[in-house]
Design a protein around this motif. Sequence first.
Motif, short mmCIF file in Angstrom:
data_model
loop_
_atom_site.label_atom_id
_atom_site.label_comp_id
_atom_site.label_asym_id
_atom_site.label_seq_id
_atom_site.Cartn_x
_atom_site.Cartn_y
_atom_site.Cartn_z
N SER A 66 36.92 20.97 77.01
CA SER A 66 37.72 22.14 76.63
C SER A 66 38.89 21.69 75.75
O SER A 66 39.79 21.00 76.21
CB SER A 66 38.25 22.85 77.88
N GLY A 130 29.09 24.34 78.90
CA GLY A 130 30.05 24.87 77.93
C GLY A 130 29.43 25.11 76.57
O GLY A 130 29.70 26.10 75.91
N LEU A 131 28.57 24.16 76.16
CA LEU A 131 27.89 24.29 74.87
C LEU A 131 27.09 25.58 74.82
O LEU A 131 27.22 26.38 73.88
CB LEU A 131 26.96 23.10 74.65
N GLY A 134 29.02 29.01 74.92
CA GLY A 134 29.71 29.35 73.68
C GLY A 134 28.77 29.61 72.52
O GLY A 134 29.20 30.06 71.46
N GLY A 186 31.30 32.55 76.02
CA GLY A 186 32.30 31.56 76.40
C GLY A 186 32.23 31.18 77.86
O GLY A 186 31.80 31.96 78.72
N TYR A 399 34.92 29.68 66.28
CA TYR A 399 33.89 29.41 67.29
C TYR A 399 34.59 29.28 68.64
O TYR A 399 35.54 28.51 68.78
CB TYR A 399 33.20 28.11 66.89
N ASN A 401 33.88 27.76 71.20
CA ASN A 401 33.89 26.40 71.72
C ASN A 401 34.89 25.50 71.02
O ASN A 401 35.02 24.32 71.38
CB ASN A 401 32.48 25.79 71.64
N TRP A 402 35.59 26.04 70.02
CA TRP A 402 36.71 25.35 69.40
C TRP A 402 37.97 26.19 69.57
O TRP A 402 38.60 26.61 68.60
CB TRP A 402 36.45 25.14 67.90
N TYR A 414 36.76 35.16 68.04
CA TYR A 414 35.64 34.58 68.76
C TYR A 414 34.44 35.52 68.88
O TYR A 414 33.30 35.10 68.73
CB TYR A 414 36.06 34.19 70.19
#
Length: 446
Positions: A66, A130-131, A134, A186, A399, A401-402, A414
């Motif tokens: 994260s 997490g990948l 997201g 997310g 994104y 995830n960023w 997002y």
Amino acid sequence: MATKLTGRVVLPDDPAYPEARTNLNLYRGKYPAAIVFCQDEMDVLNALKFARERDIPFRVRSGRHSYQNFSILNKGIVIDISEMVKVSVNTSSNTAVIDAGADLGHVYQSLWKYGRALPGGTEYSVGVAGLTLGGGIGYLSRIFGLTCDHLIGVRIVIPKGDNSAEIVEANKWKNRDLFWACCGGGGGNFGIITQFTFRVHPIDMVSIYRVEWDFDQLEKAFDSWQNWAPFTDERLTSDIELHAKSQNLILSEGQFVGPKEELKQLIRPLLKGTRPRRIQIASLPFNRAFEHFNYPAGNEPSYFKRSGSFVYEKIPERGIQIMKKFLENAPNENASIWQQSLAGKVQTVGPTETAYFHRNALIAQEYNTTWEKGEDPKKFVEWVVALRKHMSPYTRGDYVNWPDLTISDWPTSYYGENYDRLRKVKTRVDPMNVFNFKQSIPPFTR
């Protein structure tokens, strides 16, 4: 009877605590009161019940990646699923059941034993959870789509009543709205995934390339890449990284699911009109390719600030000059701008068919900088924030995830048009907002 914590519980006086509390981003690290390393689904259920019964704040963690450390907190409990890593593969149905704590290195190696692949990221220590939650972009995106596009179903622990929890399944037939939200909505918003079921692909040999240019080739190299990478054969997914001027390196790499001879022809438009200093092309088994793209330093905890955006239309000369100017004035040699080509199969799914909204983007763009312990982070953080702001006329959103706490309109950035639907799912699944953190999706108030 009050629920007890089960699993491997690490407390602040435990010798294992310093490592247990460390996330990938060392900037603004946190000190939880307890970290519960769950060994199975019941440990997860018990941890959530324990926290709810005592009204203790908590976070959920798997791969520790994260960027804003949303997966850890001060004083509360971290429910860590990273020791739940079982992977089972059914080659006849081309499916895999993967425990949600598995990281990409373990997933890729496990699948390769059966000659199978799941589209995902590159760094081994990234958690598959997490990948996927997201969206999931990587070197198989253009030929196969996002990681979340291969999701068949999940098992997830969600809140129940005033202070309890339950395990439910979500797929296209059961809890369909929750399943939709798990495909790009997310991590940490709705519950704790304990298990994924994915479609996987047979894979064998692939081809890869690497092209390097000097920094003075930035404009030509980037413009050549952006006019080629999202539009070439969808079996080829590539990136380009623009490094700080002091590194004197512009680098493009990619993976092609096909023979080396064909890849040589496909990259010709990338090279045209530029002066590369180095060109490498190789054919190799897929497992060696994902080992090649694994960037070891990206798996090591460090101090960093990252943000991102999507490119929907080609960046004009003015935008390219902005990137060059920032890299000429980078805070150190580790600063960079990284882009990955999208389109291809990513665009065959509509922006609202899954919670991942940015289907029509051509490129995903990430702004990166790192620094050493003891250095003042201010100039590094400000460089990333200013770069993102100056590139905003040529980009859209970010994104999930960023994540970036400096983005004020993060719901739109997002999730775009999907945000209201995500809030409706949240309201049904977690009306009391049990799962909350900065930039978490809130329920509608009643």
